[in-house]
Design an enzyme around this catalytic site. Structure first.
Site, PDB file in Angstrom:
ATOM      1  N   MET A   3      20.644 -23.809  -3.332  1.00  0.00           N
ATOM      2  CA  MET A   3      19.281 -24.138  -3.764  1.00  0.00           C
ATOM      3  C   MET A   3      19.262 -24.351  -5.269  1.00  0.00           C
ATOM      4  SD  MET A   3      15.718 -22.337  -2.650  1.00  0.00           S
ATOM      5  CE  MET A   3      16.091 -20.699  -3.213  1.00  0.00           C
ATOM      6  N   CYS A   4      19.528 -23.344  -6.074  1.00  0.00           N
ATOM      7  CA  CYS A   4      19.661 -23.431  -7.532  1.00  0.00           C
ATOM      8  C   CYS A   4      18.340 -23.724  -8.234  1.00  0.00           C
ATOM      9  CB  CYS A   4      20.697 -24.471  -7.943  1.00  0.00           C
ATOM     10  SG  CYS A   4      22.344 -24.147  -7.290  1.00  0.00           S
TER      11      CYS A   4
END
Length: 301
Positions: free
Chosen positions: A1-2
């Site tokens: 996701m980050c």
């Protein structure tokens, strides 16, 4: 996701607060990537040619310094945890290549006259505290919190990535053609140190700019060459830019006031900034390059 964030300060009075403002933004992104984090700060003040480096605990930085000195460069070493800032006279690109070729344990995170990069594994705010992010002054910066979905949780795999002078990149997304592009770039003199696809994207931009592109031109070329989905935030010595792929499936928000420009994966990171209630806030369009800054957005040296 980050999660990714970027902050460009128009108001010089805010420059002593850059690190503290970015720390607050980064804290809001922790849930998007608790595995590791990294940040790039562009210092204010006079140019100081610097290599930002990472090495395992116990590495002999004196030996690295002596090896560079043997090539004719003068070197000063500032150690911070498992990182070191090497202030180097002479050709920074040649110094970077010498360190990579001579000391396989070293990861050269960045080179330039203003940029400093720091990375670590674990909670993003713990990483920020280790390297004193809140106390760092500068004109602008970018940062990244990582959820390692495609590779091991390592410091070297953390963002930002930089292969060109004073140019770095953070990336939320995934590239599908990075192995082919890696070979193309290495055949043209790029030196990559990790298996991360984001480093390939950074190297592509650095190569295009060395060939004479402005940052905007390099990013427009990336739209045709990078296959995958991504939101990129790119720092140069004098500014920063944002680009989403033509599908734009990864989140991004931009905001601007007369004192700053900010980018984040989620608005809650921008909500920490002073005067945000007066900001113009929008979602960047797919495939459109947004940039702020001065002449440094043209070509890398």
């Amino acid at each position: 996701m980050c999660g990714i964030v970027g902050l460009f300060l128009k108001d010089e009075a805010l420059q002593p607060e850059l690190g503290a403002l970015m720390a607050r933004m980064l804290a809001e992104m922790t849930e998007r990537g608790p595995d590791s984090a990294g940040f790039a700060i562009y210092r204010d003040g006079p140019a100081r040619p610097t290599l930002s480096c990472l090495a395992p605990e116990g590495f002999d930085w004196d030996a690295a310094s002596a090896s560079l000195a043997a090539t004719g460069a003068s070197v000063e070493v500032e150690r911070i945890a498992d990182h070191a800032l090497l202030r180097v006279s002479g050709d920074l690109r040649a110094a970077r290549r010498h360190l990579i070729d001579t000391f396989p344990a070293i990861n050269v995170l960045a080179s330039g006259e203003a940029i400093e990069i720091f990375k670590g594994v674990g909670d993003p705010m713990a990483v920020a505290r280790t390297f004193g992010l809140a106390g760092r002054s500068g004109t602008h910066g970018i940062a990244h919190t990582r959820m390692a979905t495609e590779s091991a949780v390592t410091i070297s795999g953390s963002h930002p990535f930089s292969t060109g002078p004073d140019t770095c990149l953070v990336h939320n997304g995934s590239l599908s053609n990075h192995h082919l592009l890696r070979g193309f770039l290495e055949a043209r003199g790029e030196t990559l140190q990790t298996e991360n696809d984001s480093e390939v994207a950074a190297a592509y931009l650095a190569w295009r700019m060395r060939e004479g592109d402005s940052l905007k031109q390099a990013l427009e070329a990336a739209l045709a060459r990078l296959d995958g989905f991504y939101t990129l935030t790119i720092g140069t010595r004098d500014g920063f830019a944002v680009l989403r792929d033509p599908i734009a499936c990864k989140p991004a928000v931009l905001a601007e006031t007369d004192r700053w420009v900010a980018m984040a994966s989620e608005f809650r990171a921008i909500a920490q900034l002073p005067g945000v209630e007066a900001a113009r806030i929008w979602e960047p369009e797919p495939g459109v390059v947004y940039s702020w800054g001065g002449e440094g957005l043209r070509a890398a040296a």
